[in-house]
Design a protein around this motif. Sequence first.
Motif, PDB file in Angstrom:
ATOM      1  N   THR A 171       0.726  -1.180  -0.035  1.00 35.01           N
ATOM      2  CA  THR A 171       0.043   0.125   0.025  1.00 35.01           C
ATOM      3  C   THR A 171       0.887   1.163   0.009  1.00 35.01           C
ATOM      4  O   THR A 171       0.266   2.423  -0.040  1.00 35.01           O
ATOM      5  CB  THR A 171      -0.964   0.052   1.288  1.00 35.01           C
ATOM      6  N   LYS A 178      -1.692   9.890  -1.362  1.00 32.30           N
ATOM      7  CA  LYS A 178      -2.966  10.832  -0.676  1.00 32.30           C
ATOM      8  C   LYS A 178      -2.306  12.065  -0.232  1.00 32.30           C
ATOM      9  O   LYS A 178      -3.310  12.872  -0.076  1.00 32.30           O
ATOM     10  CB  LYS A 178      -3.407   9.615   0.220  1.00 32.30           C
ATOM     11  N   ASP A 199      -6.785  -2.859 -11.532  1.00 27.01           N
ATOM     12  CA  ASP A 199      -6.523  -3.016 -10.119  1.00 27.01           C
ATOM     13  C   ASP A 199      -5.695  -1.904  -9.261  1.00 27.01           C
ATOM     14  O   ASP A 199      -5.787  -1.378  -8.437  1.00 27.01           O
ATOM     15  CB  ASP A 199      -6.077  -4.323  -9.677  1.00 27.01           C
ATOM     16  N   GLY A 202      -7.264   1.201  -9.251  1.00 26.83           N
ATOM     17  CA  GLY A 202      -8.300   1.305  -8.365  1.00 26.83           C
ATOM     18  C   GLY A 202      -7.788   1.434  -7.018  1.00 26.83           C
ATOM     19  O   GLY A 202      -8.591   2.216  -6.071  1.00 26.83           O
ATOM     20  N   SER A 203      -6.652   1.024  -6.553  1.00 32.08           N
ATOM     21  CA  SER A 203      -6.003   1.250  -5.141  1.00 32.08           C
ATOM     22  C   SER A 203      -5.807   2.797  -5.077  1.00 32.08           C
ATOM     23  O   SER A 203      -6.008   3.016  -3.907  1.00 32.08           O
ATOM     24  CB  SER A 203      -4.683   0.330  -5.102  1.00 32.08           C
ATOM     25  N   GLU A 205      -7.515   5.183  -6.628  1.00 31.07           N
ATOM     26  CA  GLU A 205      -8.761   5.828  -6.255  1.00 31.07           C
ATOM     27  C   GLU A 205      -9.274   5.563  -4.999  1.00 31.07           C
ATOM     28  O   GLU A 205     -10.052   6.479  -4.517  1.00 31.07           O
ATOM     29  CB  GLU A 205      -9.789   5.299  -7.434  1.00 31.07           C
ATOM     30  N   ASP A 206      -9.214   4.512  -4.415  1.00 31.35           N
ATOM     31  CA  ASP A 206      -9.776   4.096  -3.022  1.00 31.35           C
ATOM     32  C   ASP A 206      -9.167   5.013  -2.031  1.00 31.35           C
ATOM     33  O   ASP A 206      -9.742   5.137  -0.974  1.00 31.35           O
ATOM     34  CB  ASP A 206      -9.640   2.367  -2.950  1.00 31.35           C
TER      35      ASP A 206
END
Length: 206
Positions: A171, A178, A199, A202-203, A205-206
């Motif tokens: 991560t 962020k 994917d 997407g990580s 975006e999450d």
Amino acid sequence: SVIARIGYDDDAPLHPIIMNSSPHSHRSEAFRRLRTNLQFLDIADRPKTIVVTSSLSGEGKSTTAINLAITLADAGSKVALVDADLRLPSVAEYMGLEGAVGLTTVLIGQADLQAAMQPWGDRNLHILTSGEVPPNPSELLGSRSMANLLEQLTSQYDVVLIDTPPLLPVTDAAILAKITGGAVVIAAADRIHRQQLADGLGSLED
């Protein structure tokens, strides 16, 4: 969106520091296009800090980060390149620098940031290598100390590029994205499946 295509099919040798080994090759021109396109992007309210990552290892994120940093410095920007891949760091090796003192050393308070920054070549380019590989990379990169360090760097440099681990295994890159201005995601043609890229994005975006 796709903002540059870096080809690997010309006759120039495939060296990590492409901008030095073959400055007039198609690949070098592609890095200059990437630089130009990035300069026109409005990346939130923190345009100075950019994470460079990929979905999987081996897609060329570190090579891209290094050559993009050189290209930006060649254009007159004062650039800091930070090796925040605290799992498999490679910037120090690629650029022929001492890597023992770096990001982790600064984050745990054992070195001053200015003392840890290393100049590279005759450009406006400084490198913060990874330092020792820690047992808790994600915690270090998500710490208040890391946020403070980025604030220091953005006050001193025009652009801060941050090489991070790939998105899918860990991560770290998403954590840093962020608190920075945005992310450049490298996608290696013929090496990654569409779903893996989706994917990885997407990580973020999450």
